[in-house]
Each structure stands twice: as C-alpha cells, then as structure tokens.
Design a protein around this motif. Sequence first.
Motif, PDB file in Angstrom:
ATOM      1  N   VAL A 190      -3.785 -15.691   6.561  1.00  0.00           N
ATOM      2  CA  VAL A 190      -2.777 -14.936   5.756  1.00  0.00           C
ATOM      3  C   VAL A 190      -2.691 -15.653   4.471  1.00  0.00           C
ATOM      4  CG1 VAL A 190      -0.447 -14.522   6.004  1.00  0.00           C
ATOM      5  CG2 VAL A 190      -1.745 -14.599   7.839  1.00  0.00           C
ATOM      6  N   THR A 191      -2.423 -16.996   4.354  1.00  0.00           N
ATOM      7  CA  THR A 191      -1.989 -17.506   3.134  1.00  0.00           C
ATOM      8  C   THR A 191      -3.237 -17.697   2.318  1.00  0.00           C
ATOM      9  OG1 THR A 191      -0.207 -18.698   4.308  1.00  0.00           O
ATOM     10  CG2 THR A 191      -0.821 -19.408   1.961  1.00  0.00           C
ATOM     11  N   ILE A 192      -4.188 -18.399   2.950  1.00  0.00           N
ATOM     12  CA  ILE A 192      -5.313 -18.796   1.893  1.00  0.00           C
ATOM     13  C   ILE A 192      -6.129 -17.346   1.474  1.00  0.00           C
ATOM     14  CG2 ILE A 192      -7.552 -19.816   1.859  1.00  0.00           C
ATOM     15  CD1 ILE A 192      -6.344 -22.070   3.811  1.00  0.00           C
ATOM     16  N   ARG A 193      -6.371 -16.480   2.583  1.00  0.00           N
ATOM     17  CA  ARG A 193      -6.981 -15.248   2.397  1.00  0.00           C
ATOM     18  C   ARG A 193      -6.135 -14.492   1.316  1.00  0.00           C
ATOM     19  NH1 ARG A 193      -8.750 -10.911   7.032  1.00  0.00           N
ATOM     20  NH2 ARG A 193      -9.941  -9.646   5.787  1.00  0.00           N
ATOM     21  N   GLY A 194      -5.105 -14.435   1.393  1.00  0.00           N
ATOM     22  CA  GLY A 194      -4.241 -13.454   0.383  1.00  0.00           C
ATOM     23  C   GLY A 194      -4.277 -14.089  -1.080  1.00  0.00           C
ATOM     24  N   ASN A 195      -4.434 -15.443  -1.108  1.00  0.00           N
ATOM     25  CA  ASN A 195      -4.459 -16.104  -2.545  1.00  0.00           C
ATOM     26  C   ASN A 195      -6.112 -15.776  -2.825  1.00  0.00           C
ATOM     27  OD1 ASN A 195      -1.916 -16.743  -2.568  1.00  0.00           O
ATOM     28  ND2 ASN A 195      -2.146 -18.843  -1.563  1.00  0.00           N
ATOM     29  N   LEU A 196      -7.149 -16.038  -2.304  1.00  0.00           N
ATOM     30  CA  LEU A 196      -8.319 -15.888  -2.507  1.00  0.00           C
ATOM     31  C   LEU A 196      -8.565 -14.088  -3.048  1.00  0.00           C
ATOM     32  CD1 LEU A 196     -10.381 -17.839   0.070  1.00  0.00           C
ATOM     33  CD2 LEU A 196      -9.763 -18.346  -2.458  1.00  0.00           C
ATOM     34  N   GLN A 197      -7.869 -13.370  -2.587  1.00  0.00           N
ATOM     35  CA  GLN A 197      -7.879 -12.161  -2.642  1.00  0.00           C
ATOM     36  C   GLN A 197      -7.464 -11.797  -4.054  1.00  0.00           C
ATOM     37  OE1 GLN A 197      -6.171 -10.092   0.491  1.00  0.00           O
ATOM     38  NE2 GLN A 197      -8.261  -9.608   1.712  1.00  0.00           N
ATOM     39  N   LYS A 198      -6.579 -12.580  -4.577  1.00  0.00           N
ATOM     40  CA  LYS A 198      -6.125 -12.431  -5.964  1.00  0.00           C
ATOM     41  C   LYS A 198      -6.974 -12.955  -7.105  1.00  0.00           C
ATOM     42  CE  LYS A 198      -1.434 -12.784  -4.006  1.00  0.00           C
ATOM     43  NZ  LYS A 198       0.031 -13.550  -4.043  1.00  0.00           N
ATOM     44  N   MET A 199      -7.727 -13.642  -6.567  1.00  0.00           N
ATOM     45  CA  MET A 199      -8.659 -14.336  -7.723  1.00  0.00           C
ATOM     46  C   MET A 199      -9.635 -12.999  -8.669  1.00  0.00           C
ATOM     47  SD  MET A 199     -10.552 -17.385  -5.927  1.00  0.00           S
ATOM     48  CE  MET A 199     -11.670 -17.615  -7.162  1.00  0.00           C
ATOM     49  N   GLN A 200      -9.640 -13.441  -9.719  1.00  0.00           N
ATOM     50  CA  GLN A 200     -10.313 -12.403 -10.732  1.00  0.00           C
ATOM     51  C   GLN A 200     -11.631 -12.899 -11.363  1.00  0.00           C
ATOM     52  OE1 GLN A 200      -9.830  -9.251 -11.071  1.00  0.00           O
ATOM     53  NE2 GLN A 200      -7.852  -9.443  -9.499  1.00  0.00           N
ATOM     54  N   PRO A 201     -12.735 -12.317 -11.353  1.00  0.00           N
ATOM     55  CA  PRO A 201     -12.844 -11.123 -10.640  1.00  0.00           C
ATOM     56  C   PRO A 201     -12.821 -11.309  -9.295  1.00  0.00           C
ATOM     57  CG  PRO A 201     -14.938 -12.363 -11.569  1.00  0.00           C
ATOM     58  CD  PRO A 201     -13.893 -13.008 -12.010  1.00  0.00           C
ATOM     59  N   PRO A 202     -13.060 -10.022  -8.394  1.00  0.00           N
ATOM     60  CA  PRO A 202     -12.736 -10.333  -7.020  1.00  0.00           C
ATOM     61  C   PRO A 202     -14.038 -11.143  -6.410  1.00  0.00           C
ATOM     62  CG  PRO A 202     -12.044  -8.287  -7.583  1.00  0.00           C
ATOM     63  CD  PRO A 202     -12.647  -8.774  -8.848  1.00  0.00           C
ATOM     64  N   LEU A 203     -13.690 -11.688  -5.090  1.00  0.00           N
ATOM     65  CA  LEU A 203     -14.816 -12.433  -4.579  1.00  0.00           C
ATOM     66  C   LEU A 203     -15.596 -11.299  -3.863  1.00  0.00           C
ATOM     67  CD1 LEU A 203     -13.020 -15.607  -2.962  1.00  0.00           C
ATOM     68  CD2 LEU A 203     -14.641 -15.269  -5.110  1.00  0.00           C
ATOM     69  N   VAL A 204     -16.822 -11.526  -3.875  1.00  0.00           N
ATOM     70  CA  VAL A 204     -17.759 -10.458  -3.126  1.00  0.00           C
ATOM     71  C   VAL A 204     -17.999 -10.927  -1.688  1.00  0.00           C
ATOM     72  CG1 VAL A 204     -20.199  -9.525  -3.112  1.00  0.00           C
ATOM     73  CG2 VAL A 204     -19.161 -10.022  -5.242  1.00  0.00           C
ATOM     74  N   ASN A 205     -17.897  -9.737  -0.979  1.00  0.00           N
ATOM     75  CA  ASN A 205     -17.978 -10.044   0.539  1.00  0.00           C
ATOM     76  C   ASN A 205     -16.916 -11.209   1.025  1.00  0.00           C
ATOM     77  OD1 ASN A 205     -18.938  -9.263   2.942  1.00  0.00           O
ATOM     78  ND2 ASN A 205     -20.952 -10.248   2.985  1.00  0.00           N
ATOM     79  N   LEU A 206     -15.753 -11.084   0.527  1.00  0.00           N
ATOM     80  CA  LEU A 206     -14.880 -12.185   1.147  1.00  0.00           C
ATOM     81  C   LEU A 206     -14.480 -11.532   2.633  1.00  0.00           C
ATOM     82  CD1 LEU A 206     -12.929 -14.641   0.737  1.00  0.00           C
ATOM     83  CD2 LEU A 206     -11.104 -12.981  -0.176  1.00  0.00           C
ATOM     84  N   ASN A 207     -14.204 -10.390   2.740  1.00  0.00           N
ATOM     85  CA  ASN A 207     -13.846  -9.831   4.138  1.00  0.00           C
ATOM     86  C   ASN A 207     -14.863 -10.229   5.338  1.00  0.00           C
ATOM     87  OD1 ASN A 207     -11.564  -8.881   3.280  1.00  0.00           O
ATOM     88  ND2 ASN A 207     -12.192  -6.763   2.758  1.00  0.00           N
ATOM     89  N   GLY A 208     -16.072 -10.292   4.918  1.00  0.00           N
ATOM     90  CA  GLY A 208     -17.166 -10.412   5.795  1.00  0.00           C
ATOM     91  C   GLY A 208     -17.147 -12.291   6.337  1.00  0.00           C
ATOM     92  N   MET A 209     -16.278 -13.062   5.727  1.00  0.00           N
ATOM     93  CA  MET A 209     -16.064 -14.550   6.109  1.00  0.00           C
ATOM     94  C   MET A 209     -15.043 -14.318   7.064  1.00  0.00           C
ATOM     95  SD  MET A 209     -16.376 -16.830   3.006  1.00  0.00           S
ATOM     96  CE  MET A 209     -16.433 -18.400   4.227  1.00  0.00           C
TER      97      MET A 209
END
Length: 636
Positions: A104-123
């Motif tokens: 919830v917390t860490i994943r939400g903050n990582l999704q806000k990074m620019q440019p977006p992380l490639v294949n973050l949902n795969g983790m």
Amino acid sequence: MDRDPRMNGSTAESPRAQERLEELIKEVREVAGQVRGPRTVVEMVEEMEIDDEADEEEEEAERKKVVAEQAAARERAAQRQLMAIQEMLETEKNYLKHLQICTVTIRGNLQKMQPPLVNLNGMFQHIDEVMDVSGRLLSLIDQTQIKPSDPKYLEILCNSFLNLSRDIEMAYKEYLANYNNITAIENSYKQNEPLWTEMVHVIKSSAPEVNASTLSFFLVMPVQRIARYPLLLQTIQKHTDVQHPSYALLEQTAHTAVQLNCRINEYKRFREVADKYKKTENLTIKDKINRLSGHSIAKKTARLSQYIKHETGIVPKLKDDEFDALVGFFYVLEKGIIELHDNMEAYLSHLQRFLNCRPEEADLDLEGEKSALFSKEITVALRQWIYPTFEARLKTLVFKPLCSLRELMTGPRNLIRKRQDKLLDFEMIEEKSNLSYDEQAVANTYKTINTLLLTELPQFNSKTLQLLWATLGAFSCLQRDLATDMEQLATSFTHQLPHSYLDSSAFCEWAEGSVLEGARKLDALCQSIQDELNAPIVQALSAVSEKCLKALNNKYSPEKIYQLTGPVVATRDLDLTLNKGDIVAVISQMDTRGDRRRWLVDAGDWEQNQGEQQWLIFLPGWKGCLVLEAMFPPPS
C-alpha cells in the motif's frame, strides 16, 4: 557398736559414687537391651505399625514432591505452549502488517515516481492472494473471542489452519513460482544506479520504522513464512501434553503444514522446468549454427536414430494412452482457436471495409426510381452508431480473448514437443541399471515434464474449452444485440411507411414480392454489367487493317481472328512486333516445342509490308505481354 572406718569413707564420697552407679546401671541396661531375648508378638506388631507409619509418611512426602514437580513441569510446558501459540499469532500479525506497508504505502509512492517504473506491478504479482489468506486465517482465529490460554483455543487454531490449507497452498505456490521473476525485475532496477538510489530513498522514507532499503526485504517474507508454519506448529506440539484433547488434531495440522510445503516446492520445481522449455526462441540460422556443439550434435543424432527405429518398427514405441488422448484434444482445441481467430480477423476486416463505404453521401437514381424512404437516415444510424458499437464490443469480448487464447497455446505446444524429445532420450537409458549423473538428470527431466503435462494439461484443456465456449457465447449475444438494435431502428420508421396499414398476411405478401422484385432487378443489373465487361473491345480499323482482315477472313474461320488490345514487342528470333489494334489469326496456342507461352499466328499481309518472306510468325502468348480480343463476327 563401732562402725567400720571404711563406711565412713564411702559416705563421704557418696555423691560421686551415686553418679558412677547410675552410669553403670545405664550401661548395663543398654547391654541388656542388645542381648534381650525374643520379643512378643504384640511388641513386634506394634513395632511394625510404627515402621509402616514412618514409611507411609516418607512415601507421601515423596509422592507430594513428585506431584509438585509434575505440576511444575506441566505449568512450564503450558507456559511454553502459550508462548509458542502467541509467537505464531504475533508473528503472523507483524507479517501481515509488513506486507500491507509494502503493497500500500511503498507501492503507492513508487508508482508516483517519474518516469514510471517499468513492470512495477510484476513485482507484486500474487501477493494480494497471500495477504488475503493470511488475513482470513487471523480472522478465523480471532472471531471466537477465546483467549490463547483457553484449552479450546488450540482446537480453533488447528481447525482454522486446516480449513484454509487449500487456499494457503494455492496462494503461496503461485507466489513462490513467480519469485524468480520478482528478483529478476529488482535486479534490472539495480542496473540503473540513479533510479535504484531514488527507489531506496522512497522505500526508506515510506517505512522508517522498518529500516528496510529494498523491496526484497518485504517480498521475501512470504517465502520465509510458508516454511515457518511447520516449525511453529511442531514447537506447539512439542510443548503440548499427549493427553490434551486437541493433540491428535495438532499433530494432523503439523503434518499438513509439512506436506503443504512439499507440494509447493514440487510445484515450483515443475514451473521452473516448464518455464525453461516452453519458451519460443526466434533464432536466425547464424544463431542456430553458433549453438551447435559436439554434445548437441551427438544428442540430436541419437534422437534421430531412435526415431527412425520407431518408424521402422525395430524398437517399439513407449505408448501412453492417457497422455495421447490429452494431447489429441489439445491439438483439436488449438486448431479450432486458430481457425476461429483467422475467421474473426477476416470478419472484422470486412466490417471495417463496410463501414468505410458511404452510400448515403451519393444520390443514387437507378432507372429513374428514387431511393427508398428513410434509407439515408437508417444508413447513417447503422454506420455511425450501431455498427461502430458492435465492432468495439466484438473486439473487446471476442477478438482479444481469441488472441490471448492463441498465445496461450504456444507454451503447452512447445512443452509437448520437448517432452517428445526427452522421451527419445529416456528410452535409450531406460534399460540401464546404473545411470550416470547426466543420465539421471535426463530421466528426471522427462519424468518432471511428463508429470507436469499429465497434471496440468487436463486443467488447461478444460479452462480453454470453457473460455472458447464463453467467447462463442459472447459472439452469439453480440449478434442478437445487433439484430435487436437494427429491429428497433427499423421499427421507429415502420409506422411512417406507406404499407404500414396492411394486416400481417398482406404485409408479408407485399414484403415477399418486393424482395423478390428487388432481387430480380439486382440480378438483371449484375448480368448487364457482366455482359458489358465481357463485350469485345473492337477498335476502328485502318485501311491496312481492313485489307488484312479481309485476307484473314478468306483463310480462317471468324472465331480464330483476334484484335490486339495492347502492343507486342519481339524478344527473340521469329517473334513479331505488333501495335495495338492490329489483326491476327491464331493458328496454334503453342510453338513447335509445345511452349504455350508463344503462340503461332498469321498476320495476313502485315508481314509483306515489313518485307517478311514468311507469314507464319511466333507471338508471346497470353502469359506474356500479348492480350487478344476475339472478333466474331468480323466487321464488314
């Protein structure tokens, strides 16, 4: 009477003598007691009763001591059992809390990074199922409101774990099978140092109380947790009395946890083998040549030799009817999906071509008749509303699922082919009693692939068939909805039509006659267009051409006389160069060698004008550059 003087001396020493006498008497009594004669029965009974009472007192004291020690031991075991139960519950709560922080917390903050992380949902794939089953386990345990010190609490704990054991296995086995992919994605992030530094900063700032710097700190927890369940349950069992009413249930739960881990590890091993062999590699010829080695050539040669022995009947094939039936059904499904996909692709292509056609923008007036009433409004509604909506739904509900199904068939098909290769290797070492390390690895690989296909292929076939039926059902529903929309559109204009006042039978009769009349007119139009297209193209003849035509008519029948619709250029000896509109008579549609690409023709007086001595000439045939049109009857 005189006293003896000795008497006077003893009187003087009487106190000391008296004490000495008493000591002697005491010693005599003690000696007498040691050498006294046989005791009476009464004395012996009294003495035994005294001894029994003393023994009983000693045994009672010893028994109380043992009971006290056993009670203390049970108390210590109960305390240790309670501590083990509390440890299992507290670690489960902390484990779930850490996963929630990560997802919830860490994943939400990582999704806000620019440019977006490639294949973050795969983790984070399959981690939601792990969190769900962990939360349900805690809910089942806590919903009874019984304290851990209650003897019934252990029964509730065991029943909760056993009831969720199937869900625990399904959630964790998929997560563990995908864990290598998680580490691969994280390693790809580490290759970009600035990106990885920013990710570490985000993780630390998102969970300062945890003191974690990588996602793997959290994502490895499910791997560790599933392996810890047997240890925790066995610890509880170790400190539980065998006479406890829930001991048998606890023993079953611990055994279930061990078997659960074994099945998960086996599934993970199967998935690793499947992922290794089901991949499709698009290699160039150069890549394939570079991969060749002495070992690979020897292996492929041995397989080819074994295959030839099978086909020639030298060595019998190892048959598996169950596997052959599964594979046969799989290939039937694959063929059906491929054909349906191709047909649906063609259907969408034709639909798009239909939508690009805009007849309402043209004012068609055939044979003086005006277009039907409201036809423009209906056509616009079909092209702008009904058909585009139908096309979008068709792509989403039918075509995309078919594309996904077609892609999913690739992995099992490659695995089936690899199983066939490994079967050939296995047959060559099956009869050996002692296998080398490499041969044992080959046997294990074949058995793993075979077991995996026998286990997973029936489920895959079943799910694929269900999806195929669902796709066909969706297509049928879309066709029904399309018909309904078109009916509603037509109905909205029906009452304005001139024949809407007719009753049902008369209207049907009129409609049938109108349709048949329209079909007749359409056939007549098609036939007239076809006749126009097939009509001979006769060009105006010059004086030289008329003279040539007259000469050819005298020699040949009219059906052999043709007029050229295009120029012809000679490419070899005896070929003729002619212009568009020239007249020739076809003598033969092949040359003297039987080549139908060169025709033998007579150009009449044309060759004399060119100084030619012969009138038999070869022309390139219809497969070349010559196009002839028949002229019969010839023009006068």
